[in-house]
Design an enzyme around this catalytic site. Structure first.
Site, short mmCIF file in Angstrom:
data_model
loop_
_atom_site.label_atom_id
_atom_site.label_comp_id
_atom_site.label_asym_id
_atom_site.label_seq_id
_atom_site.Cartn_x
_atom_site.Cartn_y
_atom_site.Cartn_z
N CYS A 160 0.82 -1.22 0.00
CA CYS A 160 0.00 0.00 0.00
C CYS A 160 0.85 1.27 0.00
CB CYS A 160 -0.92 -0.02 1.22
SG CYS A 160 -1.91 1.48 1.37
N CYS A 382 -7.01 1.83 -5.91
CA CYS A 382 -6.66 1.28 -4.59
C CYS A 382 -5.18 1.39 -4.30
CB CYS A 382 -6.98 -0.21 -4.56
SG CYS A 382 -8.64 -0.55 -4.14
#
Ligand code: SAH
Ligand code: SF4
Length: 414
Positions: A160, A382
């Protein structure tokens, strides 16, 4: 981050042609309004629950029925300028404007993807930045607004981008609600009939871990769902967590929102590696907390998010292990093609592998849509949300410190 979902189908996935970044229509525009130091010293009325709102304005002689009207102007009509609150006398409007603001986060940058996805870089009063994304509806799917709960994230999941950000702080309820109100401004949604609204779904899938900021997130959700205000149904709010087990029960009981779990691995060894929080709350505890999530039923399932990482978690053996883990939990799985970012250590699984993984889950009885990436050309997909605040130079930091000092000074003078 949310993405439009398409039903899992058997045809091979078509390679996603990434549009050139420059094709994205850059609608960068400076702030609608940069608050002055004096304005920043004024109290923001956004984010105050009804009783706190009344307590804030009562010293000006505002009676409860007027406070109710004020609430209506702000949360039903979306009015930010006291001068336009025509049910109040002129002197009262002026008094309110002297002491308070009805503020939104400021827009520092805005981009629109070729697919209609919009991303805004938002600046808070202390100049901290977060990102917000609106994904418009596709055919009959309903669009979603992806909002942030923190500046950055402390949890450092390896796949991430947000987790690589150095500066981290919680957003407060004012800043969380402010994102939704700003989106309504931008989409021209205040005046739309409720059935025509563009903004009906909210997902806490932007920056940050919402269950690490529970107090402010829950305060914001209670206000967002107020039927006499912004009035977004709790069934249309999804909170995504990386698995903060101790907060899950309270979240379900108090807020009743949909829960999404970022699972991404089916054994502790791998999950410890890619999501360090797993060392604190291992898979067994996490699945137990899911099983006990209040209000769970076949019509209210938990969404398990599973990012497809090539050669890491994408084998049929992983799919089998996933099915075993989900046994007995009303659930669906969102398969998320990994979105690469500069410097990321993973690759996205091949289309065939994702298809085969999805087929296995489908055959085992789990709805498992593959999320179709949206807004890739503007890095709005995302894991690609990351604010520019980590790029702050020493000079910028000094400027912020100075601004803070001036603000405190101004507050002392008021
Ligand atoms: N902190 C919360 C919510 C924000 S992250 C959480 O982790 O659930 C929102 C979703 O994006 C999570 O499922 C997260 O795992 C996923 N995600 C993060 N980085 C990604 C990437 N590079 N590619 C695809 N999905 C990613
Ligand atoms: Fe934080 Fe969620 Fe990103 Fe993990 S995936 S670093 S919890 S924002």
């Amino acid at each position: 981050m949310p993405m439009a979902q398409k039903k899992h189908i058997k045809q091979p996935l078509k390679p996603v042609a990434l549009p050139d970044f420059n094709l994205a229509f850059d609608i960068s525009k400076p702030n609608r309004h940069i608050p002055s130091i004096m304005e920043q010293a004024k109290k923001s009325l956004i984010g105050l629950p009804r009783e706190e709102l009344l307590a804030a304005v009562a010293p000006l002689g505002v009676e409860p029925f007027r406070a109710k009207q004020l609430w209506h102007w702000m949360y039903v009509r979306g009015v930010t300028d006291f001068a336009l609150m025509t049910s109040f006398s002129k002197p009262l409007r002026e008094e309110l404007a002297k002491h308070f603001v009805v503020q939104r986060p400021a827009i520092t940058e805005a981009q629109k993807s070729v697919d209609g996805t919009q991303k805004w870089l938002l600046s808070m009063n202390d100049n901290q930045k977060v990102e917000m994304v609106h994904i418009p509806s596709v055919t009959r799917d309903i669009g979603a607004l992806c909002i942030s709960s923190q500046v950055g994230c402390t949890l450092t999941c390896r796949f991430c981008h947000t987790g690589t950000q150095r500066l981290v702080r919680n957003l407060d309820a004012t800043e969380i609600i402010g994102q939704v109100m700003l989106a309504r401004d931008q989409l021209g949604d205040w005046t739309a009939q409720s059935q025509d609204r563009l903004l009906n779904n909210i997902v806490f899938m932007g920056m940050g871990e919402p269950l690490y900021n529970y107090d402010q997130v829950s305060k914001a959700i209670k206000m967002l769902t107020d039927p006499d205000g912004i009035s977004i149904s709790k069934r249309r709010i999804t909170l995504s967590t990386s698995g903060v087990v101790p907060m899950m029960k309270q979240c379900g009981e108090e807020l009743g929102v949909n829960l999404a779990i970022s699972l991404h691995a089916t054994n502790d060894e791998l999950r410890n590696h890619i999501m360090p929080l797993n060392r604190k709350y291992p898979i067994k505890e996490l699945m137990e907390a899911c099983r006990n999530y209040p209000g769970l039923s076949n019509s209210r399932r938990i969404t398990f998010e599973y990012v497809m990482l090539k050669g890491v978690n994408d084998s049929i053996a992983d799919a089998k292990a996933l099915v075993k883990l989900l046994a007995g939990i009303p659930s669906k799985v969102n398969l998320i093609p990994f979105n690469a970012w500069p410097g990321s250590a993973f690759e996205c699984s091949d289309d065939d592998t994702i298809e085969a993984f999805g087929d296995y889950l489908n055959n085992a009885g789990y709805v498992s849509p593959i999320r179709r990436p949206r807004g890739r050309d503007i890095l709005a997909a995302c894991g690609q949300l990351k604010s520019a605040s980590m790029k702050l130079s020493v000079t910028e930091r000094a400027a912020i410190a100075e601004l803070q000092r001036e603000k405190e000074l101004a507050q002392g003078l008021v």
